[in-house]
Design an enzyme around this catalytic site. Structure first.
Site, PDB file in Angstrom:
ATOM      1  N   HIS A 145      31.828  76.159  56.580  1.00 41.64           N
ATOM      2  CA  HIS A 145      32.849  75.177  56.206  1.00 41.64           C
ATOM      3  C   HIS A 145      33.523  74.577  57.430  1.00 41.64           C
ATOM      4  CE1 HIS A 145      35.887  73.229  53.738  1.00 41.64           C
ATOM      5  NE2 HIS A 145      36.800  73.702  54.580  1.00 41.64           N
TER       6      HIS A 145
ATOM      7  N   ASP B  73      35.645  60.928  33.056  1.00 46.08           N
ATOM      8  CA  ASP B  73      37.032  61.359  33.227  1.00 46.08           C
ATOM      9  C   ASP B  73      37.074  62.809  33.702  1.00 46.08           C
ATOM     10  OD1 ASP B  73      39.685  62.087  32.989  1.00 46.08           O
ATOM     11  OD2 ASP B  73      39.987  61.133  31.038  1.00 46.08           O
TER      12      ASP B  73
ATOM     13  N   GLU C   7      35.924  66.329  50.076  1.00 49.31           N
ATOM     14  CA  GLU C   7      35.971  67.633  50.748  1.00 49.31           C
ATOM     15  C   GLU C   7      34.701  67.913  51.550  1.00 49.31           C
ATOM     16  OE1 GLU C   7      36.321  72.375  49.571  1.00 49.31           O
ATOM     17  OE2 GLU C   7      37.298  70.875  48.301  1.00 49.31           O
TER      18      GLU C   7
ATOM     19  N   LYS D 218      37.095  76.965  40.940  1.00 51.74           N
ATOM     20  CA  LYS D 218      37.380  75.742  41.715  1.00 51.74           C
ATOM     21  C   LYS D 218      36.127  75.312  42.459  1.00 51.74           C
ATOM     22  CE  LYS D 218      38.789  73.299  45.465  1.00 51.74           C
ATOM     23  NZ  LYS D 218      37.993  72.964  46.674  1.00 51.74           N
TER      24      LYS D 218
END
Length: 440
Positions: free
Chosen positions: A393, A296, A85, A280
């Site tokens: 962004h 993991d 991202e 998030k």
């Protein structure tokens, strides 16, 4: 899919690729070329990757970036981050630089306890089961000594085993709830091996327990498995400084900024729709380091989101306050990580990432990961409460749009010059490219 395939796992790698290409793609040769273009040119490394999972046909690359200038407990570190991202690594690095001149990040590992459970059905007198467990408990330890011997040498092992009555949730449902210390390994195989021995001991000892009826002796073990929810394997990361020290280019009024920032965090504490997106952003930082260090990230995600819901509603993982003129921002997260075993000793880039972090212990890695999450969250909230999230962004995303439209070097120079002073949006960039390409 046009046809089923028998014995797919027994096919060679080339046979698997040829079948997939013919079955699913109109351009068979083109599909094969793309798949093979991502093979590693080093046969030894490619063979290593092929054997990580099953039915391997190629490698799916994710960029590995670095975020420098993290001052953590008085020491500078550069943190590796594997993520696809845009803006995540840049945001983390920007936060690191910001806090490096304001005291840096402080971290504390609160606990490292991990959990495993034997889930079983017992149809009988619960008081007799409790007595049986009390009389048998030592055998759960002695009969796993061959498994725990090496872990005990490293200072780990089984911490405790408790009988839990869960019949209020399901009829006849009980657990052996065990806690473990696994030191620098994540410990999944160790924990599961112990649990399977617990299950064997439970069933065998029940068969010879005199106080049990025949029905009570027939304990049914449903499953034995570790839990990825580790609410007692917690690390805390925080930053703090006097409010006036928050001043910078986009923070002209530090007091107003601090108050808006705290309110933004408070909203995430009480509003689940905001909390999910808020967390998030934290996971952008956490997952990127977890993945780069061969751990993991699915287990970490599951455990952290469960922790965010521990009080009955989904809430923010981070918190902020202003007290006596001091701004403080912190988070506490459960992290079950390892720096030995698994991919940590196999994947060349994982080994490189761990070496970049100066070969940390599991406790030290917990701290790096938590700091990355906090840094990412600070960057997002700073943008949201000042310039807005899209400004930075979309500028970072500009390269992706240019690649999508295969812009040449001349076009890239003109486009980047134009959007240095103009708002970047996908449609605005597309319009600008189309205008550039119109014949004069």
């Amino acid at each position: 899919m046009n046809n089923a395939v028998a014995g797919f796992s027994k096919l060679s790698k080339d046979e698997k690729i040829n079948w997939i290409a013919k079955e699913y793609f109109s351009n068979t040769e083109g599909a094969i070329a793309i798949i093979k273009n991502y093979w590693n040119t080093n046969d030894k490394i490619q063979k290593l990757h092929d054997e990580f999972i099953e039915n391997t046909i190629s490698n799916f690359y994710i960029p590995l970036g670095v975020a420098p200038n993290f001052l953590i407990n008085g020491k500078f570190s550069t943190i590796p981050m594997a993520i696809e991202e845009s803006s995540v690594v840049a945001a983390a690095a920007k936060s690191a630089k910001f806090w490096s001149t304001r005291g840096g990040f402080k971290t504390t590992v609160i606990n490292t306890e991990k959990i495993g459970q034997v889930h079983f059905i017992f149809k009988g007198d619960e008081s007799k089961l409790a007595l049986f467990f009390a009389q048998t408990k030592t055998k759960f330890f002695t009969q796993t000594e061959s498994i725990t011997k090496n872990m005990q040498k490293r200072g780990g092992g089984i911490l405790d085993i408790v009988l839990h009555d869960k019949t209020f949730l399901l009829p006849h449902y009980f657990q052996l709830h065990a806690t473990f210390e696994t030191k620098d390994s994540m410990g999944a195989n160790f924990i599961n091996s112990c649990l399977e021995q617990f299950a064997k001991t439970l069933k065998e000892e029940a068969l010879t327990y005199d106080l049990f009826s025949d029905e009570e002796k027939g304990i049914e073990v449903v499953m034995s498995i570790l839990s990825n929810y580790v609410p007692n394997c917690i690390v805390r990361a925080e930053v703090s400084c006097p409010i006036e020290a928050l001043s910078e280019k986009h923070i002209i009024d530090p007091k107003a900024f601090a108050e808006r920032f705290v309110r933004a965090v408070q909203i995430a504490e009480v509003e689940p729709f905001r909390a999910v997106t808020h967390n998030k952003g934290i996971m952008n930082g956490i997952d990127a380091v977890v993945l780069a260090t061969g751990n993991d990230f699915r287990a970490v995600e599951a455990g952290i989101h469960a922790y965010a819901s521990r009080n009955g509603t989904y809430s923010s993982l981070s918190h902020a306050k202003i007290e006596n003129g001091i701004f403080t921002f912190w988070l506490e997260v459960p992290l079950a990580l390892g720096t030995v075993g698994g991919l940590t000793s196999l994947h060349p880039l994982v080994k490189l990432s761990l070496e970049m972090l100066e070969n940390p212990s599991a406790k030290e890695l917990m701290q790096f990961v938590a700091v990355a999450g906090l840094a990412q969250n600070f960057a997002a909230l700073r943008s949201l409460t000042t310039t807005g999230i899209q400004d930075g962004h979309m500028k970072m995303h500009l390269n992706n749009i240019l690649n999508q439209f295969e812009a040449n070097e001349e076009e890239r120079v003109l486009i980047k010059k134009h959007f240095k002073e103009n708002v970047v949006s996908h449609s605005a960039v597309v319009d600008f490219i189309e205008n550039l390409r119109k014949p004069i």
